[in-house]
Structures are given as C-alpha cells and as structure tokens.
Design a protein around this motif. Structure first.
Motif, PDB file in Angstrom:
ATOM      1  N   VAL A 289       0.838  -1.201   0.000  1.00 30.77           N
ATOM      2  CA  VAL A 289       0.000   0.000   0.000  1.00 30.77           C
ATOM      3  C   VAL A 289       0.872   1.250   0.000  1.00 30.77           C
ATOM      4  N   LEU A 290       1.924   1.251   0.805  1.00 27.64           N
ATOM      5  CA  LEU A 290       2.820   2.403   0.887  1.00 27.64           C
ATOM      6  C   LEU A 290       3.493   2.664  -0.467  1.00 27.64           C
ATOM      7  N   ASN A 291       3.885   1.600  -1.132  1.00 25.03           N
ATOM      8  CA  ASN A 291       4.513   1.725  -2.441  1.00 25.03           C
ATOM      9  C   ASN A 291       3.546   2.332  -3.466  1.00 25.03           C
ATOM     10  N   LEU A 292       2.301   1.889  -3.444  1.00 19.04           N
ATOM     11  CA  LEU A 292       1.299   2.431  -4.361  1.00 19.04           C
ATOM     12  C   LEU A 292       1.010   3.900  -4.064  1.00 19.04           C
ATOM     13  N   ILE A 293       0.954   4.245  -2.778  1.00 15.46           N
ATOM     14  CA  ILE A 293       0.753   5.655  -2.406  1.00 15.46           C
ATOM     15  C   ILE A 293       1.877   6.517  -2.967  1.00 15.46           C
ATOM     16  N   ALA A 294       3.125   6.037  -2.830  1.00 11.74           N
ATOM     17  CA  ALA A 294       4.277   6.790  -3.331  1.00 11.74           C
ATOM     18  C   ALA A 294       4.200   6.978  -4.839  1.00 11.74           C
ATOM     19  N   LYS A 295       3.764   5.934  -5.555  1.00  9.48           N
ATOM     20  CA  LYS A 295       3.640   6.027  -7.011  1.00  9.48           C
ATOM     21  C   LYS A 295       2.589   7.059  -7.415  1.00  9.48           C
ATOM     22  N   VAL A 296       1.461   7.070  -6.707  1.00 12.10           N
ATOM     23  CA  VAL A 296       0.403   8.029  -7.015  1.00 12.10           C
ATOM     24  C   VAL A 296       0.884   9.446  -6.723  1.00 12.10           C
ATOM     25  N   TYR A 297       1.566   9.627  -5.575  1.00 10.74           N
ATOM     26  CA  TYR A 297       2.124  10.947  -5.255  1.00 10.74           C
ATOM     27  C   TYR A 297       3.101  11.402  -6.339  1.00 10.74           C
ATOM     28  N   HIS A 298       3.945  10.471  -6.775  1.00  8.97           N
ATOM     29  CA  HIS A 298       4.941  10.795  -7.811  1.00  8.97           C
ATOM     30  C   HIS A 298       4.253  11.333  -9.060  1.00  8.97           C
ATOM     31  N   SER A 299       3.206  10.673  -9.497  1.00  6.81           N
ATOM     32  CA  SER A 299       2.489  11.105 -10.699  1.00  6.81           C
ATOM     33  C   SER A 299       1.832  12.461 -10.496  1.00  6.81           C
ATOM     34  N   LEU A 300       1.203  12.650  -9.356  1.00  6.76           N
ATOM     35  CA  LEU A 300       0.478  13.896  -9.094  1.00  6.76           C
ATOM     36  C   LEU A 300       1.420  15.095  -8.929  1.00  6.76           C
ATOM     37  N   CYS A 301       2.673  14.824  -8.565  1.00  6.93           N
ATOM     38  CA  CYS A 301       3.618  15.919  -8.298  1.00  6.93           C
ATOM     39  C   CYS A 301       4.653  16.103  -9.411  1.00  6.93           C
ATOM     40  N   SER A 302       4.542  15.326 -10.502  1.00 14.49           N
ATOM     41  CA  SER A 302       5.560  15.388 -11.549  1.00 14.49           C
ATOM     42  C   SER A 302       5.504  16.684 -12.353  1.00 14.49           C
ATOM     43  N   GLN A 303       4.320  17.195 -12.638  1.00  9.97           N
ATOM     44  CA  GLN A 303       4.199  18.437 -13.404  1.00  9.97           C
ATOM     45  C   GLN A 303       4.650  19.639 -12.576  1.00  9.97           C
ATOM     46  N   ASP A 304       4.243  19.655 -11.319  1.00 11.79           N
ATOM     47  CA  ASP A 304       4.610  20.718 -10.389  1.00 11.79           C
ATOM     48  C   ASP A 304       4.143  20.267  -9.013  1.00 11.79           C
ATOM     49  N   ILE A 305       4.678  20.881  -7.967  1.00 10.61           N
ATOM     50  CA  ILE A 305       4.239  20.523  -6.622  1.00 10.61           C
ATOM     51  C   ILE A 305       2.899  21.206  -6.358  1.00 10.61           C
ATOM     52  N   PRO A 306       1.805  20.433  -6.220  1.00 15.80           N
ATOM     53  CA  PRO A 306       0.501  21.058  -5.950  1.00 15.80           C
ATOM     54  C   PRO A 306       0.511  21.787  -4.620  1.00 15.80           C
ATOM     55  N   GLU A 307      -0.274  22.813  -4.531  1.00 13.91           N
ATOM     56  CA  GLU A 307      -0.317  23.654  -3.337  1.00 13.91           C
ATOM     57  C   GLU A 307      -0.625  22.841  -2.092  1.00 13.91           C
ATOM     58  N   TYR A 308      -1.504  21.855  -2.220  1.00 11.54           N
ATOM     59  CA  TYR A 308      -1.920  21.064  -1.053  1.00 11.54           C
ATOM     60  C   TYR A 308      -0.753  20.274  -0.467  1.00 11.54           C
ATOM     61  N   PHE A 309       0.203  19.841  -1.326  1.00  7.69           N
ATOM     62  CA  PHE A 309       1.324  19.010  -0.866  1.00  7.69           C
ATOM     63  C   PHE A 309       2.574  19.826  -0.539  1.00  7.69           C
ATOM     64  N   GLU A 310       2.605  21.115  -0.907  1.00  7.08           N
ATOM     65  CA  GLU A 310       3.828  21.896  -0.913  1.00  7.08           C
ATOM     66  C   GLU A 310       4.409  22.023   0.533  1.00  7.08           C
ATOM     67  N   ARG A 311       5.755  21.849   0.448  1.00  2.08           N
ATOM     68  CA  ARG A 311       6.615  22.201   1.585  1.00  2.08           C
ATOM     69  C   ARG A 311       7.687  23.108   1.068  1.00  2.08           C
ATOM     70  N   TYR A 312       7.905  24.236   1.712  1.00  3.34           N
ATOM     71  CA  TYR A 312       8.874  25.222   1.252  1.00  3.34           C
ATOM     72  C   TYR A 312      10.299  24.778   1.584  1.00  3.34           C
ATOM     73  N   GLU A 313      11.242  25.219   0.704  1.00  2.00           N
ATOM     74  CA  GLU A 313      12.625  24.796   0.842  1.00  2.00           C
ATOM     75  C   GLU A 313      13.207  25.180   2.196  1.00  2.00           C
ATOM     76  N   GLU A 314      12.792  26.333   2.709  1.00  2.00           N
ATOM     77  CA  GLU A 314      13.315  26.762   4.009  1.00  2.00           C
ATOM     78  C   GLU A 314      12.946  25.781   5.124  1.00  2.00           C
ATOM     79  N   GLU A 315      11.804  25.115   4.958  1.00  2.00           N
ATOM     80  CA  GLU A 315      11.360  24.180   5.987  1.00  2.00           C
ATOM     81  C   GLU A 315      12.151  22.877   5.970  1.00  2.00           C
ATOM     82  N   ILE A 316      12.555  22.468   4.768  1.00  2.00           N
ATOM     83  CA  ILE A 316      13.252  21.183   4.662  1.00  2.00           C
ATOM     84  C   ILE A 316      14.770  21.351   4.688  1.00  2.00           C
ATOM     85  N   ALA A 317      15.257  22.552   4.455  1.00  2.00           N
ATOM     86  CA  ALA A 317      16.702  22.783   4.349  1.00  2.00           C
ATOM     87  C   ALA A 317      17.500  22.291   5.560  1.00  2.00           C
ATOM     88  N   PRO A 318      17.042  22.470   6.794  1.00  2.00           N
ATOM     89  CA  PRO A 318      17.845  22.016   7.936  1.00  2.00           C
ATOM     90  C   PRO A 318      18.109  20.510   7.943  1.00  2.00           C
TER      91      PRO A 318
END
Length: 798
Positions: A207-236
């Motif tokens: 199930v986790l693998n399938l979720i990752a595949k679906v996320y990959h497809s949905l985020c390939s064109q651009d990061i949708p607003e609902y999923f977005e995390r800003y670079e400053e948040e992940i940089a540390p």
C-alpha cells in the motif's frame, strides 16, 4: 452466456484446432449485443458452477475485447449508452470480486478504457476511486490505488498544457485529501511495525509503495499547493540526508539486490547537486573528487554479473546499453550524476575527471578503459535526442581527437579481442555521429563490416546498429554504394543470421540490411540478389515461431524496398514469397496478415510494372475477401490497397463470384464511424467497374450512403460523401450520377443537391485537403455543365 462459456473452454484446450475454433467463436459472438456484459459477468461469477480457469479466461477475453474496441478503429461499435453501462458495471465488478488476479486484469481493462474516455466521457471515474481510499477493506484500497497509479502515470511524461493541467486539477480535488490522510495512517502503522507479521508487513509495504507512485504522478508536473513544503522548511534536514545517502553509497556492496536503492540514492545526489541552495555541500575541499572517485567511478565499474549478461544474454545487455532501458541501473545513475556535476561545477569537475580518465587509460586494463568511455561521454554531451544522437557537445572536449587516440584502435584491433571495448567504441561512434568527421564514420562502418565476422555474436548486433544509425543520419549523402563495401556488408549481415539462432529476437541486423538496400543504385542492386532467398527464409521462420515484432516489421519493410528497387529478382521473389503468404492467410497468423497483405500489394504492383502476368494472385482472392480478414480493423487498409490494384487491372476477374462479398464489406465500412473513409475508398475503387457487379450495385452503394446520412451522419462522413459524388462525375459522368440517383427514387438527384450539397458545401472549405478541393472543383464543374437541366428547385439559391 452459455455459448461464451463453451467458447472460452475451447480456447483452453491443448488441441490447436479446438483452440482455434474457440477463438473464432468468440470473435463471432463479440458482435452480438450484450457480449461484453455477459463476459464480464462470467469473469466475476464466484459461484461453484463456473470454474476458476473459465473466470480467468473470461477476464483475459474481456481485456482483449477492450483493447481492440476502445481505440481509433474498433472492431465492434457500441452505443454511448452501452459503453456507459459497461463502464459502471466494470467499476463495480472490479471492487466486488475477491479473486486478486481477476481484479488485476479488470484493473488493466479499466485503464485501457480510461486512456480514451477519461476525463471527457468518464468524469466520475476518479471521484469513484477516491472514495475507497478511506475504506477499511484492503482489497478495495489496493484496487483503487493500483488503478490511480495507471491512470495518473500520464502526468509524469506528457508535456505541460492547459488541458493537461485542468485534468490534473480535477484529479487532485478528488484525491489529495484522502490520499494524504491515508499516508498519515500508514505512517502510524510504521510505529508498530515490529509487531506486524510477515504478511501484514508485505501488505503495508504494498500500500505504501502504491501511495508513493500516485504521489509521484500527481507531483511530476509541479508541486501542488496542497502538498507543498517550502525549501526553508526542509533545508535544515538536507545536510544530514546528503551525508546519510553518501555513506550508504560508499558502504553498499555490488550485489544486484541493492541496485534499486543505489539508483535512487544516485538520483537524489544528482538532483540535490543542481540546486544552488545546497551548493556549499559539494564545493568543499576534495568533495567533488571524492564523489567522482568513490561514487561515480565505483558504480561505473562492470561487475561479474554485467559481464555474464554481455556473454549469455546479449539482447538484454544491448537494451540496457543502447536502447535506454538502463534507467534504474547503477551505471546509468552514475553517468547521470557525473553529467550533472559537470554541468553544475564544470570548472572543478573537468580537471578532476580528466585526471581520473588519464589514470584509467594509463592502467591499460580493458575494464578500466570501459569506464573511460562512460566518463568521456558524460563530460562531452550537452544535449541529445534519441533520434539524432548528440546535438551539442562540451567545447572543451575534442571528440575527434578521442576517436583517433582510442576509439579507432579498439575498432581496428583483432575482431575477437576485448569485445566490450569494441561495443563501447561502436556506441561512441553512434552517439557522436553528428560531430565525428566523415573519415572517422567511414572507419566505424568498415570496422563494423569486419566485426560482423567476429566469434562474439553480440558484436554482430552492435556492428549492425552502428551501420544503420550512421547511414540513417547521413543527411548530406556522404556515404553511397560506391564508397562503401556494400557487397561485403550484405553478405556478412546475412551470414550473421546463420551464426546466431536468436538473431530474429532483435531488429538490429535486418534494419542494417534495409539501410544498405536503400542506398543501392542500378549498378549495385545486383548485390541484393543474394539476400532475397535469406529474406524469404526469415519470413518462413516467422510463420513457424514468433519473432521480435520490430524485427518482423523491418523484415517485411526490407522486402518491400527490395521489390520496388529492382525488377531483376521480381519473378524469383514471387516464387519464394507467394507460398509463404498463402501459409500466413491459410493459418490465419493474425500478427503477420497485415504484412502479408502489404507484400502482396507490392508484388502485384511489381508484376504490373514489368508487364508480367498476375494470374498467380487469383488464388489469394478467397483469403483477401474473407469475412474474417475484413472483420479486423487493422487489416482493412492493407487489404483495400491490394484489392484496389487488382480491380484496376482485372476488375472482371476479381468481381466474378465475389460481387456480393465486396459489397458486404463496403456496407460494413460505410456504417462504421471510424472506418467509413475506407468504405468511400472502396466505393471509388469499384466505380469504374460497377457494371461487372451483380444486380443494382450502384443503387446498393448509394442507398447505403443515404441510410447512413439519415441515421448517423458526421461532418467527416458528409465531406467524404460529397468528395465521392464529385469523383463519380469524373470517373463516370454527371449524367450517370443523375440516372443512378433517379433509379432509387424520382426527384432524388434534386433532393441530393438541395438538402446536402447546397447546405454542406460552404463548410467544406475548412475541412478539405488540396487534392479534395481539386476533385470537388472538377466534379462541381461537371455537374454545372451536364446536369443543371435536371434540377427543378424553385426559388432556391445555391
């Protein structure tokens, strides 16, 4: 349904004749109303009176039906109401069946339908699938995610467009929230993973693998607003992640079981290195050199299993090496990382990699020189395409110097020594075919000719690949039959087929033969005589054992070119090919029939061009005009082209005893919205010889067209109809058109002009091609000159 069950049972029998009868029965039954509903019900029927193997066969037959009929040219046309009913039933069936393998097949069928119908005709699909993301039923959850994975994959590779983004937006609206909640739930399960059993862990990972595949497809064109995390948040977190990934790459062994993980790690480093935000993590003292030596070079080193693949499974090795299927391999990941680092940190990486290249070359070990080819290619290539090869190179790298210093030596050494380096050298010549000087490309082609005699079969394919790619890219016509050893190359290519029993599993040799035949002229075409027999043998082999589909395509293409380029071997090829074509028709070899039709047409045309008799082709008329052949949409264009040629030279002989059959085919084609253009093509072909048909053939043809206009006309049909009428006046006469219409009903010609031509003609300006406009102009001129006196249309301006 009982008949379908019996037919499915027959398709599972070991006896070939019984299986064939079952397949034919299914093809007949699929034209009946409700067939697809009944076979779906059989597939999901879990009662004991339906055997599991019948359910599986029904599911496969259902998927095949969808594959053939949810496309551009369906064999069975369904109404919109029937299609909608079937789509809804398929969705329910997929989620309600408890048999996982049947569920998987139904999911594939759903995907095939979605390719054509989603989202315009099936807007409710994704919302329906999304509601199962919150369900507790694991089967429903897996079925929903698996279907989404297939449907959403298009977002990974399709070019950005307004329509695509609208579709993506609609998909996100239905899935983003339940998918994220589901991921959160799966992460909670991770907290107690140690208490899960092996089966539960496997399900959780699936199930986790399938979720990752679906996320990959949905985020390939651009990061949708609902999923977005800003670079400053992940940089540390990134420095620790980079360090962890780097350590992982340095400590992971060469075992193939780690390949997927290593590839993902290499891709991560490649992507992160391109971001300016993380530049400092790669520019420290010695960092890039260590990365190049300990990560890139180590993962470019051929392993024992790679060398075994080169020797034992050469086709698999070549697919990875030159066809781009090496995505996901360590070597591809290392090359992409090296290329990315060169582009981002060129001033530091080039000296570093140059030093590594010199060290590897100085070793004199072929396994290290193999790495050099990958590194030089990674450094030199700026941009490339699959069709044209490299289109821009790094100006700091002299490709021609490297060819002179290394590549030429490897190509011209003993044909049985260091085969992997020879494969590297040929690939290098192909990769940089646009940048290498003509004399170097000539060296590569002549070396390829010699390598066709090597004792290593894989080199035959690499050599053929180099010959074909270099010649097809020769837009300046540098190479010709006079400066290439065409006779030697053809002989060696033919001999290579005999040296490797698996040669028909790949297209490399036959594509090279085709390219050599293309450049032959009147003086050198005699060299092709020797391969005519071999080509016929290859077709005979294909009729007995299935060959690679691309090989088969180019085999028939080669014969077509050979026949059209020379008359000297025409009669010889007729004698060799006609029995084989007869076998293909008689045994109903479905995959080969379109090619057999193509060859038949070329052979007939060849006979006509050299004033030879075509009587020997009369034996093929029963096959050519059979209901079974014309029932398959893929056969129609080729069958029609052959029939047109035969009608043009021997209409009386073709029509004799076949007039009713030809008209039946015409009627079916004209009634199909996807095949009606072929119906008009056939109608035009029989116009000059309509007198040879039994009964009132012209009345039948026109009535068929009129009925279609009344029942389900389309802009395409109307255009084709008007063009046909104009062609009628050209091939016969305007007066003959008037008589044919009036034979149907008095005043029919006037109604035709008033209700169709006067109304539809203005709109044809935007839809007709130049040849069609010419036909319409001449045809209307004929009508105005010969038939205006037949019109009695008061107070009407046309």
């Amino acid at each position: 349904m009982e008949q379908i069950g019996v037919a499915l049972q027959e398709t599972l029998q070991p006896n070939a004749a019984t299986r064939k009868h079952g397949e034919d029965s299914l093809r007949t039954l699929q034209a009946n109303p409700g067939y697809v509903i009944q076979i779906l019900q059989l597939a999901v029927n879990e009662q004991q009176n339906v055997a599991p193997e019948i359910r599986m066969a029904a599911a496969v037959a259902l998927k095949n039906f969808v594959k053939r009929n949810w496309g551009q040219a369906p064999e069975v046309e369904m109404s919109q109401e029937d299609e909608e009913q079937f789509r809804n039933m398929l969705l329910d069936a997929m989620f309600n069946t408890t048999k996982s393998n049947v569920q998987e097949i139904l999911s594939n069928a759903l995907y095939l339908i979605a390719q054509r119908d989603f989202p315009e005709k099936w807007p409710e699909l994704v919302p329906y699938l999304s509601k199962f993301l919150t369900a507790n039923d694991l089967n429903h959850l897996v079925a929903s995610l698996a279907s989404m994975d297939q449907i959403f994959r298009k977002f990974r590779y399709e070019s950005k467009s307004t329509e695509l983004w609208k579709e993506l937006s609609k998909c996100l609206q239905s899935t983003q929230e339940p998918l994220t909640l589901l991921l959160a739930n799966m992460m909670e399960v991770a907290q107690r993973k140690d208490s899960l059993g092996a089966e539960e862990t496997a399900q959780w990972l699936k199930v986790l693998n399938l979720i990752a595949k679906v996320y990959h497809s949905l985020c390939s064109q651009d990061i949708p607003e609902y999923f977005e995390r800003y670079e400053e948040e992940i940089a540390p977190y990134v420095p620790d992640i980079i360090s962890a990934v780097w350590r992982l790459l340095e400590t992971t062994g060469p075992d193939t079981r780690y390949d997927t993980m290593v590839c993902a790690a290499l891709e991560f480093l490649s992507m992160v290195s391109q971001r300016q935000y993380y530049e400092s993590h790669f520019t420290g003292d010695g960092v890039l050199k260590t990365l190049a030596e300990n990560v890139c070079v180590q993962n470019l080193l051929l392993r024992q299993q790679d060398m075994e693949l080169f020797e034992d499974e050469p086709l698999d090795y070549m697919k990875r090496d030159i066809e781009g299927t090496d995505v996901g391999t360590r070597r591809r990941g290392a090359i992409d990382l090296a290329r990315g680092l060169c582009r981002r940190f060129e001033d530091k990486m080039l000296p570093c990699l140059s030093e590594i290249v010199q060290t590897l070359l100085a070793s004199g070990e072929w396994i290290k020189i193999d790495i050099v080819y990958s590194l030089v290619t990674a450094i030199a290539v700026k941009t490339e395409t699959a069709k044209a090869g490299v289109t821009a190179t790094n100006p700091l790298i002299d490709i021609n110097d490297f060819f002179i210093g290394q590549v030429a030596g490897h190509l011209n050494s003993d044909v049985n020594q260091t085969p992997i380096l020879k494969a590297d050298a040929l690939k290098f010549a192909v990769t940089f075919r646009k940048q290498l000087a003509p004399e170097h490309l000539m060296t590569a082609i002549k070396a390829s000719d010699a390598l066709l005699s090597s004792s290593t079969p894989i080199l035959h394919k690499y050599a053929a690949y180099a010959i074909e790619r270099i010649l097809i890219a020769d837009s300046s016509k540098i190479f010709s039959a006079h400066n290439l050893p065409v006779s030697s190359i053809l002989q060696n290519l033919v001999a290579a087929f005999d040296k490797d029993p698996k040669a028909q599993n790949s297209p490399y040799l036959i594509k090279a033969i085709l390219r050599i035949i293309v450049i032959l002229d009147e003086e050198t075409i005699r060299h092709a005589d020797a391969i005519a027999t071999k080509l016929a043998q290859l077709i005979e082999s294909a009729t007995k054992n299935a060959a690679d589909s691309v090989h088969t395509h180019f085999l028939f293409e080669t014969i077509c070119v050979l026949v059209t380029k020379t008359r000297t071997i025409g009669a010889s090829l007729d004698a060799q090919l006609l029995p084989l074509i007869e076998v293909i028709f008689r045994e109903d070899l479905e995959d080969l029939i379109p090619y057999a039709l193509q060859i038949t047409g070329v052979l007939v045309s060849s006979c006509i061009s050299r004033n030879a008799s075509i009587d020997q082709f009369s034996a093929f008329l029963p096959f050519l005009l059979s209901e079974r052949l014309w029932a398959r949409s893929a056969n129609v264009p080729a069958a029609l082209s052959v029939l047109e040629v035969l009608l043009s030279v021997n209409a009386r002989g073709v029509v004799a005893d076949n007039s009713a059959l030809i008209l039946n085919h015409l009627s079916r084609l004209l009634g199909s919205k996807t095949l009606d253009q072929y119906g008009f093509q056939l109608a035009s072909a029989i116009l000059p010889s309509i007198e040879h048909f039994e009964g009132q053939a012209m009345t039948f043809v026109l009535n068929t067209m009129f009925r279609r206009i009344q029942s389900s006309k389309t802009p395409k049909f109307i255009k084709l109809f008007i063009v046909f009428l104009c062609r009628f006046t050209i091939l016969r006469s305007a007066q003959d058109l008037v008589r044919s219409c009036e034979n149907i009903q008095t005043g029919m010609f006037g109604m035709l002009i008033e209700r169709i031509l006067c109304i539809e003609m203005p709109g044809l300006k935007q839809t007709t091609t130049a040849p069609e406009k010419r036909i319409i102009a001449i045809g209307m001129g004929n009508l105005l000159a010969e038939a205006t006196q037949q019109l009695k249309i008061p107070n009407r301006k046309c």
